[in-house]
Scaffold this active site. Structure first.
Site, PDB file in Angstrom:
ATOM      1  N   GLY A 162       0.822  -1.207   0.000  1.00 49.33           N
ATOM      2  CA  GLY A 162       0.000   0.000   0.000  1.00 49.33           C
ATOM      3  C   GLY A 162       0.854   1.254   0.000  1.00 49.33           C
ATOM      4  N   SER A 163       0.387   2.239   0.716  1.00 49.84           N
ATOM      5  CA  SER A 163       1.025   3.553   0.662  1.00 49.84           C
ATOM      6  C   SER A 163       2.438   3.553   1.236  1.00 49.84           C
ATOM      7  CB  SER A 163       0.174   4.567   1.416  1.00 49.84           C
ATOM      8  OG  SER A 163      -1.123   4.602   0.875  1.00 49.84           O
ATOM      9  N   ALA A 164       2.778   2.552   2.065  1.00 50.84           N
ATOM     10  CA  ALA A 164       4.143   2.505   2.586  1.00 50.84           C
ATOM     11  C   ALA A 164       5.139   2.380   1.448  1.00 50.84           C
ATOM     12  CB  ALA A 164       4.282   1.323   3.559  1.00 50.84           C
ATOM     13  N   PHE A 165       4.665   1.844   0.317  1.00 44.16           N
ATOM     14  CA  PHE A 165       5.542   1.667  -0.841  1.00 44.16           C
ATOM     15  C   PHE A 165       5.903   3.004  -1.486  1.00 44.16           C
ATOM     16  CE2 PHE A 165       6.415   0.537  -5.310  1.00 44.16           C
ATOM     17  CZ  PHE A 165       7.363  -0.456  -5.122  1.00 44.16           C
ATOM     18  N   LYS A 166       5.139   4.050  -1.149  1.00 43.66           N
ATOM     19  CA  LYS A 166       5.361   5.348  -1.789  1.00 43.66           C
ATOM     20  C   LYS A 166       6.761   5.881  -1.518  1.00 43.66           C
ATOM     21  CE  LYS A 166       0.477   6.452  -1.906  1.00 43.66           C
ATOM     22  NZ  LYS A 166      -0.661   6.987  -1.130  1.00 43.66           N
TER      23      LYS A 166
END
Lengths: 462, 487
Positions: B215-219
């Protein structure tokens, strides 16, 4: 021998040394090795010296000393190697059985084996004391034959144990009479062949290249042999059957020197063995097991006894795992009797196993040596027969547990658990002691004026 | 007659030679094959004849041995079994070994040749070494904090020391007691059947073997790629992104949970977690550039070992632009292990220099002399130092003013990033709440710890707030333990 004076110039080569001191020192060595082994097992298994080590050593030493003294006074010219080797093998067997007892706390076999060994040494003493000359035995040839037959027939009346009818049970003790019968048969063969060897070798019909003796001479001996082998096949004790047959062939060959007979004998034996292997399920299983010891593993049924035995030998390698440190109990049933050699192989390694084989070989060789030195055919044949019993028995059982030949239930002489075997082997050693004493005893001094010693008159029927 | 006796004696000699040759065949030439026959119990008996060496956390052993009195004598026992199960694994007489028990089996069981000073002499005497010790990099306080933080919820925590790659905590929840598998027999078989059929999969080591959409942690990864590739040069400049964003070559629109994402700068996009900006940046960097970037963090590496194998974290190698856009915000087929996300955080914290993660610090003999030591080494340079500095600042801002405020620790600089990943077809599964972070005590030279937390929780609300809400407090507890642990 005291050195003869110059006046009665006896030929010096007759003066064989008695070598009793050698025997005593070897006996001390044997007792020490056994006690060391006992201590070693205790240290390896529990980390402590067994509390009864000194008592045990003293008892063994006493037995050795007693037997040495009896030999020293009653058979002073006996071969000095026989007694120490027997003592060492028996003691080693006791150590191995004691070691296996520690791994199977439920069933202890060493105490009973100790009693039997003591009894065996006792019988050894009795034989050496009572039997002054082995030639006396020649008189009892037919009696011993009859006794042997009875001994072999008796177990048929008793219930089978583990598929074989070879035991007599009484008062909680079991005894294998066939063990004793083999001495009696050897005695009979020796007496009979000594009396009839010329007739066997030189009379009779000649068919092609084979010299067949007349039925009158050969009949009784073949009948006895057939009967004994037949009884054994009925009792399903293939090992002893093989032993008797081998004994018969060896003695016949030594007596007559006819190789043709050996060929015929071997042919008959292989035909008989093949037939038995095909039709007798008990034996058939042994043969298939020998051809592929790992078949049960491949079938997912776990290792067979023979495979476990081979595992044990392999685990020993060259130098062995050390006394008390192997896992030959995995063999399970008969680990202390038929498979005792596997424990020796695992814990003493190939080096220890070789030493044990060489001890047996030495024992056999001394028996043969005594036979060679004797003049009388009966003594010769008896010595060869008794030594051959040991040799064949060691080969049959040692070859069986190492996968060389199909496994047949037999006791490793002196080492395996089993009272009748130990007692019998001590009697064999006693007889060999007596025979070797006669063989090495210096001849009576030749009286001046007599040109030739009269030929000693031998035995009975001519 | 004498001649025949000699021949009979020669025959006996032949028998003797046959016996000796055959004995040599069995005991020397075929010995190895027989010793290693699977039906031969001796190997197993020897293996379990002595207590197994200890696995050590800090200065204390977390394992023990029990004399069962059986043929296979010693059985493994565990202190705090469920807590350390993802580290130790199990050592079973029936089912083999896993994790450190498996990776260091030679030392622990005493068979490793490294343990002997004179290997040849040992072969002769057949002396067996007592089992050596495996000293792990785990910090007990952090492990405890992570385990208690998860509190039995499905999830995992991985914590790394950024400067070295030492794994400081490795927790998977729900866990199990590995000691129940140690022995043999019906009880063990029953426990095995129960554990393997449990729908909660207690034996799955989620920290290194569980893969979740990040999810957004991959950003953070996408931001690093964009900065390194030059797709963004000024983190505070507007990025010319529409809100909502239409995925390339499709009519699908990508919404934002946060507001103010239209034309937002990269810094703002990371701060409030704008999907649109990061998806568009991923497309701008391109598939090849993204693949290059993720590879440097450890994605798509099937050979990562700590020393137990770590599951591959996935970033698809063949994708259409719309799939790439979704992948760049940690959706589509992108998956990561918690350890992988801890590595992402550690790479940022350590200035772009990503260290190879490891779990076993050293092995020693039973007496304590060192057998082998793991030396910290660089895994890969994940990004330029300048990029790392910018990302550090952005992650710090997330904790200070953005979605990760619940992870703030007084007296320390904390950087973080939240994430929520949808789960299951049509997003019917419960979402995964992520939080990745690092912490550096004020006045310290380098960051003490990088953490990744994933919590699978049905009660989590869709949206970035849940990453901050569920996972961040756990990460905070672990970081506090790490900061307190520093001398």
């Amino acid at each position: 021998m005291t050195a003869p004076s110059a006046a009665d110039a006896s030929p010096p080569e007759l003066g064989l040394p008695k070598r009793r001191g050698v025997e005593l020192s070897l006996l001390i060595g044997a007792v020490l090795v056994v006690v060391l082994g006992y201590v070693n097992v205790g240290l390896a298994r529990t980390g402590t010296i067994p509390h009864d080590a000194t008592r045990y050593g003293a008892g063994l030493g006493l037995l050795a000393l007693l037997s040495h003294l009896v030999v020293r006074f009653r058979a002073p010219y006996a071969d000095p190697l026989l007694l120490p080797i027997a003592m060492l093998l028996n003691g080693l067997g006791l150590v191995l059985i004691y070691r296996l007892d520690l791994a199977t706390p439920g069933s202890r076999a060493a105490p009973a084996q100790l009693v039997w060994s003591t009894l065996g040494v006792g019988l050894f003493l009795v034989v050496v004391l009572v039997l002054r000359d082995h030639r006396v035995l020649q008189r009892y040839a037919y009696l011993s034959m009859a006794a042997a037959l009875v001994l072999m027939l008796v177990p048929i009346l008793f219930p089978p144990i583990n598929g074989a009818k070879i035991w007599i049970r009484a008062a909680g003790y079991s005894f294998q009479p066939a063990e004793l019968a083999k001495i009696l048969l050897a005695l009979f063969f020796a007496a009979y062949l000594a009396a009839n060897r010329n007739a066997l070798a030189y009379t009779g019909r000649r068919i092609w290249r084979l010299q067949l003796p007349t039925g009158r001479v050969l009949g009784p001996i073949v009948a006895i042999w057939l009967l004994s082998v037949g009884v054994l096949v009925l009792e399903r004790d293939l090992g002893t059957s093989l032993l008797f047959f081998g004994l018969f062939v060896v003695m016949l060959y030594v007596a007559t020197g006819r190789t043709g007979w050996i060929a015929v004998g071997l042919l008959l034996a292989s035909a008989g063995a093949a037939a038995v292997a095909l039709f007798e399920p008990h034996v058939h299983a042994r043969v298939t097991d020998w051809l592929n010891p790992y078949a049960t593993i491949e079938a997912g049924l776990g290792p067979s006894q023979l495979a476990q035995s081979l595992f044990a030998f392999a685990a020993g390698g060259t130098l062995g795992a050390g006394l008390g440190l192997g896992h030959s109990v995995l063999i399970g049933f008969a680990a202390k009797s038929d498979f005792i050699l596997a424990t020796a192989g695992e814990e003493l390694g190939l080096s220890g196993l070789t030493a044990i084989f060489l001890l047996y070989a030495l024992l056999v060789a001394r028996g043969y040596r005594a036979g060679l030195c004797l003049q009388s055919p009966f003594g010769r044949l008896l010595a060869i027969g008794l030594a051959s019993i040991l040799a064949l028995q060691v080969f049959v059982i040692a070859g069986g547990v190492t996968g060389l030949i199909p496994l047949t239930g037999m006791a490793m002489p002196f080492m395996a658990q089993g009272g009748s075997s130990v007692v019998t082997n001590w009697i064999i050693v006693a007889l060999l002691i007596r025979i070797s004493d006669s063989a090495r005893r210096p001849l009576p001094a030749v009286e001046p004026g007599v040109i030739a010693r009269p030929e000693p008159v031998e035995g009975t029927a001519r | 007659m004498i001649r025949y006796i000699r021949r009979a004696a020669a025959f006996c000699l032949v028998l003797l030679v046959a016996l000796l040759v055959n004995a040599a065949r069995v005991q020397v030439f075929e010995a190895d094959a027989l010793d290693n026959n699977p039906a031969n119990r001796r190997l197993a008996i020897a293996r379990y004849h002595q207590p197994r060496g200890a696995i050590v956390v800090g200065k204390e052993s977390v394992t023990g041995s029990r004399d069962s009195g059986q043929q296979l004598r010693y059985e493994r026992t565990y202190k705090n079994g469920p807590l350390y199960a993802p580290v130790t694994g199990y050592a079973s007489q029936t089912y083999g070994t896993t994790f450190v028990e498996n990776a260091e089996d030679g030392v622990l069981s005493g068979t490793s040749s490294l343990l002997s000073v004179f290997p040849l002499w040992n072969d002769v005497t057949r002396g067996r070494h007592s089992g050596g010790r495996a000293v792990t990099t785990i910090k007990a306080s952090m492990q405890r904090a992570a385990y208690d933080g998860l509190g039995g919820k499905k999830g995992a925590v991985a914590a790394i020391e950024p400067a070295t790659g030492k794994i400081l905590a490795l927790v998977s929840s729900p866990s199990y007691e590995p000691g129940v598998l140690s022995g043999t027999g019906r009880a063990v078989a029953g426990a095995w059947a129960r554990l393997t059929s449990d729908p909660n999969q207690p034996m799955l080591n989620r920290a290194i073997r569980g893969t979740y959409p990040p999810g957004s942690a991959f950003k953070i990864v996408t931001a690093a790629a964009a900065l390194d590739a030059g797709a963004v040069t000024d983190v505070d400049a507007a990025t010319d992104t529409p809100d909502p964003y239409v995925l390339p070559n499709t009519s699908t629109t990508l919404p934002n949970e946060a507001s103010g994402c239209g034309n937002a700068s990269l810094a703002y996009a990371v701060n409030v977690s704008c999907n649109t900006v990061m998806a568009q940046l991923g497309v701008k960097v391109g598939l090849r550039g993204m693949l290059d970037a993720v590879r440097k963090f450890g994605f798509n590496d099937t050979k990562l070992r700590i020393p137990s194998g770590v599951a591959k974290s996935n970033f698809d190698t063949r994708m259409s632009p719309d799939q790439l856009a979704l992948s760049s915000i940690g959706q589509f087929d992108t998956t990561a292990t918690p350890l992988q996300m801890a590595m992402v955080s550690a790479a940022v914290a350590n200035g772009g220099d990503l260290k190879y993660p490891y779990l076993v610090d050293r092995t020693t003999t039973s007496r304590g002399s060192t057998v082998s030591t793991t030396v910290p080494r660089t895994y890969q340079r994940a990004m330029n130092p300048a990029t790392a500095m910018r990302l550090q600042q952005m992650m710090v801002d997330v904790v200070r003013t953005g979605t990760g405020t619940s992870a703030a620790i007084p007296g320390a600089t904390v950087g973080g990033k939240t994430g929520t990943a949808q789960n299951g077809i049509g997003n019917i599964g419960s979402p995964y709440a992520w939080f990745i972070s690092w912490a550096q005590a004020d006045g310290a030279v380098r960051p003490a710890v990088a953490v990744a937390v994933v919590v699978e929780d049905a009660s989590a609300k869709r949206g970035d707030i849940s990453g901050g809400g569920d996972a961040a407090p756990i990460a905070k507890a672990v970081m506090e333990a790490a900061l307190a642990d520093k001398p």
